[in-house]
Design a protein around this motif. Sequence first.
Motif, PDB file in Angstrom:
ATOM      1  N   ARG A   1      36.867  47.623  34.688  1.00 14.16           N
ATOM      2  CA  ARG A   1      37.607  46.486  35.229  1.00 14.16           C
ATOM      3  C   ARG A   1      39.093  46.826  35.368  1.00 14.16           C
ATOM      4  O   ARG A   1      39.606  47.737  34.724  1.00 14.16           O
ATOM      5  CB  ARG A   1      37.456  45.250  34.336  1.00 14.16           C
ATOM      6  CG  ARG A   1      38.121  45.369  32.968  1.00 14.16           C
ATOM      7  CD  ARG A   1      37.741  44.199  32.069  1.00 14.16           C
ATOM      8  NE  ARG A   1      38.440  44.204  30.793  1.00 14.16           N
ATOM      9  CZ  ARG A   1      38.040  44.880  29.722  1.00 14.16           C
ATOM     10  NH1 ARG A   1      36.943  45.623  29.788  1.00 14.16           N
ATOM     11  NH2 ARG A   1      38.733  44.814  28.597  1.00 14.16           N
TER      12      ARG A   1
ATOM     13  N   GLU B   1      42.752  44.632  35.039  1.00 13.41           N
ATOM     14  CA  GLU B   1      43.343  43.391  34.527  1.00 13.41           C
ATOM     15  C   GLU B   1      44.791  43.300  35.002  1.00 13.41           C
ATOM     16  O   GLU B   1      45.552  44.262  34.881  1.00 13.41           O
ATOM     17  CB  GLU B   1      43.298  43.327  33.002  1.00 13.41           C
ATOM     18  CG  GLU B   1      41.894  43.146  32.443  1.00 13.41           C
ATOM     19  CD  GLU B   1      41.876  43.027  30.928  1.00 13.41           C
ATOM     20  OE1 GLU B   1      40.824  42.640  30.369  1.00 13.41           O
ATOM     21  OE2 GLU B   1      42.932  43.311  30.284  1.00 13.41           O
TER      22      GLU B   1
ATOM     23  N   TYR C   1      48.402  41.273  34.665  1.00 10.96           N
ATOM     24  CA  TYR C   1      49.151  40.459  33.716  1.00 10.96           C
ATOM     25  C   TYR C   1      50.515  40.086  34.295  1.00 10.96           C
ATOM     26  O   TYR C   1      51.121  40.848  35.063  1.00 10.96           O
ATOM     27  CB  TYR C   1      49.390  41.229  32.412  1.00 10.96           C
ATOM     28  CG  TYR C   1      48.152  41.430  31.570  1.00 10.96           C
ATOM     29  CD1 TYR C   1      47.856  40.577  30.508  1.00 10.96           C
ATOM     30  CD2 TYR C   1      47.280  42.489  31.831  1.00 10.96           C
ATOM     31  CE1 TYR C   1      46.729  40.777  29.723  1.00 10.96           C
ATOM     32  CE2 TYR C   1      46.149  42.690  31.053  1.00 10.96           C
ATOM     33  CZ  TYR C   1      45.882  41.833  30.000  1.00 10.96           C
ATOM     34  OH  TYR C   1      44.761  42.029  29.227  1.00 10.96           O
TER      35      TYR C   1
ATOM     36  N   LEU D   1      46.333  37.189  34.154  1.00  6.94           N
ATOM     37  CA  LEU D   1      46.174  36.405  35.372  1.00  6.94           C
ATOM     38  C   LEU D   1      44.798  36.558  35.999  1.00  6.94           C
ATOM     39  O   LEU D   1      44.247  35.605  36.543  1.00  6.94           O
ATOM     40  CB  LEU D   1      47.237  36.814  36.403  1.00  6.94           C
ATOM     41  CG  LEU D   1      48.692  36.591  36.014  1.00  6.94           C
ATOM     42  CD1 LEU D   1      49.601  37.091  37.130  1.00  6.94           C
ATOM     43  CD2 LEU D   1      48.963  35.130  35.725  1.00  6.94           C
ATOM     44  N   ALA D   2      44.258  37.775  35.964  1.00  2.00           N
ATOM     45  CA  ALA D   2      42.986  38.005  36.660  1.00  2.00           C
ATOM     46  C   ALA D   2      42.287  39.222  36.089  1.00  2.00           C
ATOM     47  O   ALA D   2      42.925  40.175  35.627  1.00  2.00           O
ATOM     48  CB  ALA D   2      43.224  38.200  38.158  1.00  2.00           C
ATOM     49  N   THR D   3      40.954  39.172  36.123  1.00  2.00           N
ATOM     50  CA  THR D   3      40.102  40.315  35.789  1.00  2.00           C
ATOM     51  C   THR D   3      39.276  40.651  37.020  1.00  2.00           C
ATOM     52  O   THR D   3      38.600  39.778  37.578  1.00  2.00           O
ATOM     53  CB  THR D   3      39.178  39.986  34.605  1.00  2.00           C
ATOM     54  OG1 THR D   3      39.980  39.686  33.451  1.00  2.00           O
ATOM     55  CG2 THR D   3      38.273  41.158  34.287  1.00  2.00           C
ATOM     56  N   ILE D   4      39.331  41.897  37.457  1.00  2.00           N
ATOM     57  CA  ILE D   4      38.653  42.330  38.681  1.00  2.00           C
ATOM     58  C   ILE D   4      37.638  43.402  38.312  1.00  2.00           C
ATOM     59  O   ILE D   4      38.005  44.461  37.791  1.00  2.00           O
ATOM     60  CB  ILE D   4      39.670  42.870  39.704  1.00  2.00           C
ATOM     61  CG1 ILE D   4      40.687  41.775  40.053  1.00  2.00           C
ATOM     62  CG2 ILE D   4      38.962  43.378  40.950  1.00  2.00           C
ATOM     63  CD1 ILE D   4      41.820  42.249  40.929  1.00  2.00           C
TER      64      ILE D   4
ATOM     65  N   TYR E   1      45.915  42.043  44.276  1.00  2.00           N
ATOM     66  CA  TYR E   1      45.880  40.724  43.644  1.00  2.00           C
ATOM     67  C   TYR E   1      46.984  39.882  44.260  1.00  2.00           C
ATOM     68  O   TYR E   1      48.119  40.341  44.400  1.00  2.00           O
ATOM     69  CB  TYR E   1      46.081  40.825  42.130  1.00  2.00           C
ATOM     70  CG  TYR E   1      46.283  39.464  41.480  1.00  2.00           C
ATOM     71  CD1 TYR E   1      45.195  38.596  41.301  1.00  2.00           C
ATOM     72  CD2 TYR E   1      47.547  39.043  41.081  1.00  2.00           C
ATOM     73  CE1 TYR E   1      45.380  37.352  40.729  1.00  2.00           C
ATOM     74  CE2 TYR E   1      47.728  37.795  40.497  1.00  2.00           C
ATOM     75  CZ  TYR E   1      46.642  36.962  40.336  1.00  2.00           C
ATOM     76  OH  TYR E   1      46.817  35.713  39.779  1.00  2.00           O
TER      77      TYR E   1
ATOM     78  N   ASP F   1      49.133  36.477  43.785  1.00  2.00           N
ATOM     79  CA  ASP F   1      49.516  35.400  42.868  1.00  2.00           C
ATOM     80  C   ASP F   1      49.866  34.183  43.705  1.00  2.00           C
ATOM     81  O   ASP F   1      50.945  34.099  44.300  1.00  2.00           O
ATOM     82  CB  ASP F   1      50.709  35.833  42.010  1.00  2.00           C
ATOM     83  CG  ASP F   1      50.934  34.866  40.846  1.00  2.00           C
ATOM     84  OD1 ASP F   1      50.298  33.793  40.835  1.00  2.00           O
ATOM     85  OD2 ASP F   1      51.727  35.196  39.949  1.00  2.00           O
TER      86      ASP F   1
ATOM     87  N   TYR G   1      54.982  41.997  36.734  1.00  2.00           N
ATOM     88  CA  TYR G   1      53.538  42.155  36.634  1.00  2.00           C
ATOM     89  C   TYR G   1      53.215  43.565  36.125  1.00  2.00           C
ATOM     90  O   TYR G   1      53.973  44.507  36.350  1.00  2.00           O
ATOM     91  CB  TYR G   1      52.879  41.957  37.998  1.00  2.00           C
ATOM     92  CG  TYR G   1      53.126  40.597  38.613  1.00  2.00           C
ATOM     93  CD1 TYR G   1      52.216  39.560  38.438  1.00  2.00           C
ATOM     94  CD2 TYR G   1      54.267  40.352  39.367  1.00  2.00           C
ATOM     95  CE1 TYR G   1      52.435  38.317  39.003  1.00  2.00           C
ATOM     96  CE2 TYR G   1      54.499  39.104  39.938  1.00  2.00           C
ATOM     97  CZ  TYR G   1      53.583  38.093  39.750  1.00  2.00           C
ATOM     98  OH  TYR G   1      53.811  36.857  40.307  1.00  2.00           O
TER      99      TYR G   1
END
Length: 438
Positions: free
Chosen positions: A198, A200, A202, A216-219, A227, A229, A240
């Motif tokens: 994955r 991640e 932040y 913020l997100a896990t891909i 990503y 925002d 980030y």
Amino acid sequence: MSKNFTLKGMIALSFSFIVLMSGCSSNEDDSPFQSDPFYQGALLNADLELLNQYWSVYEVNYQKQTAEVPKTYGNCDRDFFTFLDDGTYKEYIIPNSGCIPEEQDLQWSFDLGIITLENSFKDFNEMVIVQLTADKFVFRAKYDFDEDGEEDIFQFLAKPYSPNESYFYSNSLEWDDSINNKIRLTWSEYGGINIFDRYEIYLSGENCDISKSVLLATINDRRTTYYEDLDPPVKNQLCYFLKVYTNKGLLFVSYPYSISPEYLDVPSVALEAPLVQNDKISLQWQKYEGLYFSHYEVVLKNYFDSYGSISQERSLIEITDINTTSFTDEAPPLLKNPVYEVRVHNKLGKQNFYNPQVVASAKEANYLPDRVIDLKSIFNFTASPNETVIFLNGGKDNFYDSYIMRYNYGTRKWKPIQTMQLLSMETVGMILKSSIHL
């Protein structure tokens, strides 16, 4: 052959024995005759699952002489290779002291103790398995080392290897400013040697402090390398950073990447032609389609260009509902053809940039109030002492056309008396004084 000469040859090989040789021809009889020393002792029942790990060559034997195989570059990882279950053979070669490996892919197959490596052109080379356990892989391969036209037989000892994968991944986290109306972060796709798990994303704390960060997100899709925002906090600086995980755990933590929202573009909205009715001016515009909306601002101006020395503007209203796309000015200014502009502000403190040549967010209203004389400029004037009348000398378009006008400010009626070229102040004054008795 001396040991040093053998070692020099192996260093030159580095794994180039795996790169396919033109001397191998598919027209030759490639059956593993036991009388051929190259095929003798082939491990016919090799456990192929053991091949599915990373191996590196540590020793080479040539004509009963053995030499160690060091790293190609002392500060880097070793060259290494693996056999995947899907029939793909991968080798990783360190080409220089930068330590970033180059990957080469071939297809492999196994039959009667022989591994055949083949490229897309159907050129092939063979590896004869002599011994294969969980911690040792001994095999033979042919290479025309002395360039005499005859392929020489080498025997190699490979051992399991755990490369430092941090050499093999560069995240290149950055803001994709080709799409400059949103915060879109991009990075390079993971292409390392382990199984991807994955990404991640932040958002760090104040002053890019990653110890005070928010996930913020896990891909989970390796190929998704961006990503967006869509709901950032209202700050002057946003930082980030990226984490990359494989089946071995955390691989990589990027440096924080700082973004200043002031560099974001805010799309404009198109304003329709103002509708004038009963001394009211109604405005209608398209709904804002961008991100980070804060409010619309309706601005009244006397010119399109708000930067001239005689330009003036006044904010009429701020509308925080993105779906409210209309406004009526119920008290229009005493101004001929006033200009209205609808500006968009985002919540990060930025508004759309106005450019009258390319932006359709401003329109001129076709409006002339009753109390406004249709003059662009007034050069001089005089008032009648006997009635509510003033006499003016002014122009509609430029300084070379001027009019003598009689304006009754009691009845709000006016009419031109005389048209002339621009005259001297004394001459105009005489005409105005004489006009009082008209």
